[in-house]
Scaffold this motif. Structure first.
Motif, short mmCIF file in Angstrom:
data_model
loop_
_atom_site.label_atom_id
_atom_site.label_comp_id
_atom_site.label_asym_id
_atom_site.label_seq_id
_atom_site.Cartn_x
_atom_site.Cartn_y
_atom_site.Cartn_z
N THR A 1 14.81 -2.43 -40.92
CA THR A 1 14.83 -1.49 -42.03
C THR A 1 15.79 -0.36 -41.69
O THR A 1 16.21 -0.21 -40.53
N LEU A 2 16.12 0.44 -42.70
CA LEU A 2 17.03 1.55 -42.46
C LEU A 2 16.41 2.56 -41.49
O LEU A 2 17.09 3.12 -40.63
N ASP A 3 15.09 2.78 -41.62
CA ASP A 3 14.40 3.70 -40.71
C ASP A 3 14.43 3.19 -39.28
O ASP A 3 14.61 3.96 -38.33
N GLU A 4 14.24 1.88 -39.12
CA GLU A 4 14.27 1.29 -37.77
C GLU A 4 15.67 1.41 -37.16
O GLU A 4 15.80 1.70 -35.96
N MET A 5 16.69 1.20 -37.97
CA MET A 5 18.05 1.33 -37.47
C MET A 5 18.35 2.78 -37.09
O MET A 5 19.00 3.05 -36.08
N ARG A 6 17.85 3.74 -37.88
CA ARG A 6 18.06 5.15 -37.57
C ARG A 6 17.41 5.50 -36.23
O ARG A 6 17.99 6.21 -35.41
N GLU A 7 16.20 4.98 -36.01
CA GLU A 7 15.51 5.24 -34.74
C GLU A 7 16.29 4.65 -33.57
O GLU A 7 16.39 5.27 -32.50
N ASP A 8 16.85 3.46 -33.77
CA ASP A 8 17.62 2.81 -32.70
C ASP A 8 18.87 3.60 -32.38
O ASP A 8 19.25 3.76 -31.21
N VAL A 9 19.54 4.12 -33.42
CA VAL A 9 20.76 4.89 -33.22
C VAL A 9 20.47 6.19 -32.48
O VAL A 9 21.13 6.54 -31.50
N THR A 10 19.46 6.91 -32.93
CA THR A 10 19.14 8.22 -32.33
C THR A 10 18.56 8.07 -30.93
O THR A 10 18.65 8.99 -30.11
#
Length: 429
Positions: A112-121
């Motif tokens: 999900t977009l939220d999961e990808m954001r967490e991975d990036v940060t």
């Protein structure tokens, strides 16, 4: 006395403020002047840190920081030149386009977009920086396509000849994953410069033959556009790669080294990193129907969505017929007369949001209302089928192969040209 004291305090505060301002300016210095723009020290540091982080994830060794910095600087110089061209050309990527791209990236990663954001940060990168980096890549891609596409010319005879070659040869059944190192030569190089570049290329090839890591040497020595990716060009058939490469790579096995090969931009060294049998080309088509409601000055977005929700519920409850509702209400006049039928088509023919729906919907299910550039839709996938490549698809495939080959060749030439034509000044430390 009081007035004098106030003046002294004021001057002191002014000097202190100036000192702090000077300190702030020194925190991030100009590293390179590129035409009327600059590359900052922080930008180079960030790119180097990104490459190091990726290398650590992949257990890949890297060259010295000075070498990485040089490669990062060259990447940012080219990026800056392309951003300047984009500004002159009026090329922009809106927030909506960027959000759609990020959603597609997340979907490709099965996240999900939220999961990808967490991975990036989690890697220490801010989400806003990541977003802007993606925006920059999209803009650079648009500039490249606009400038390089017009340099590529393909005749119908070339397409027909390649179709015939594909039909008469088994070569197209093999794809190669290539590693690439480019040892560039200066523009209008004299014999001594040419000899020096050739000697450097021979030295790099010898080091590879002695077992040095290809990706690490690519990062260290290559001037190619994929240097920071370890020279990885990805998968391609002999018909898709530049002609110079195809002539020598065809028939090679995994692990083989090829080169140095001379071209207009320098000496190329290739490594066949892997090979695979190419799968038979198959085309998935969907047969679908839809109802389109277009918002207007008298019909709000919300009202259009509500109308489609009502139509969908009526169909599900058996109170109305999809085809009849489409004939009476759909704004797509072409399909409305056919009860909303779109016929058989490849999903790629539709707008991105519509494509995603027809690819993911179970057969027979009616989608929730969704928005595209044309308005609000509900869609139902009636059937799916997989087609073998036809004569038409062979022509299209041959064209794409030729375009891919020529585009790669012209992209390298164009990037060297814009680099040579730009004013670049490295600020002395």
């Amino acid at each position: 006395m009081r007035t004098l004291l106030q003046c002294i305090v004021a001057v002191g505060l002014t000097l202190t403020s100036s000192a702090y301002a000077l300190q702030e300016r020194l925190v991030d210095e100009v590293a390179i002047v590129v035409n009327d723009g600059v590359v900052l020290e922080s930008e180079i540091d960030q790119l180097v840190a990104y490459v190091k982080n990726n290398a650590q994830k992949n257990n890949q060794s890297l060259p010295r920081d000075e070498v990485l910095r040089t490669q990062a600087s060259e990447r940012l110089i080219l990026q800056t030149i392309q951003m300047q061209m984009a500004e002159r050309m009026g090329i922009q990527i809106s927030d909506a386009q960027l959000d759609q791209t990020l959603a597609n990236i997340a979907r490709d990663q099965n996240a999900t977009l939220d999961e990808m954001r967490e991975d990036v940060t989690a890697d220490g990168t801010s989400w806003s920086s990541y977003r802007e980096n993606i925006r920059t890549e999209l803009i650079a891609g648009e500039v490249q396509r606009a400038q390089v596409r017009r340099r590529v010319y393909i005749t119908p005879q070339e397409v027909n000849n390649l179709v015939q070659l594909i039909e008469n040869s088994g070569d197209n059944q093999v794809e190669y994953n290539l590693g690439h190192i480019l040892i560039s030569i200066p523009e209008s190089a004299n014999p001594e410069q040419l000899a020096a570049s050739r000697q450097r290329a021979e030295s790099v090839l010898e080091r590879l033959k002695n077992g040095e890591n290809f990706a690490e040497l690519a990062i260290t020595a290559s001037s190619g556009s994929k240097a920071l990716e370890g020279g990885d060009l990805g998968w391609m058939s002999a018909n898709e790669m530049p002609t110079l490469f195809a002539e020598v790579v065809n028939g090679k096995r995994k692990g083989d080294l090829v080169g140095p090969l001379r071209s207009g931009v320098g000496f190329h060294i290739l490594k066949v990193q892997d090979t695979r049998g190419q799968q038979t080309v198959e085309i998935e088509e969907v047969k679908s129907r839809h109802i389109l409601i277009q918002p207007s000055v008298i019909l709000s977005d919300e009202r259009a969505r509500e109308m489609l929700n009502n139509y969908r519920q009526q169909i599900l409850d058996g109170e109305a017929d999809f085809a009849e509702l489409a004939r009476k209400n759909s704004a797509d006049t072409g399909s409305a007369s056919r009860g909303g039928e779109l016929g058989w088509s490849r999903p790629e023919a539709y707008a991105p949001e519509f494509k995603q729906k027809v690819e993911s919907l179970p057969i027979g299910e009616i989608s929730e209302p969704f928005h595209t550039q044309f308005g609000w839709h509900i869609v139902q996938v009636e059937e799916r089928r997989t087609q073998d490549a036809t004569a038409e698809s062979k022509q299209d495939r041959a064209y794409q192969m030729l375009f891919s080959r020529k585009y790669r060749e012209e992209l390298d030439n164009w990037m060297q040209e814009i680099r040579d034509q730009a004013y670049v000044h490295v600020v002395a430390e």
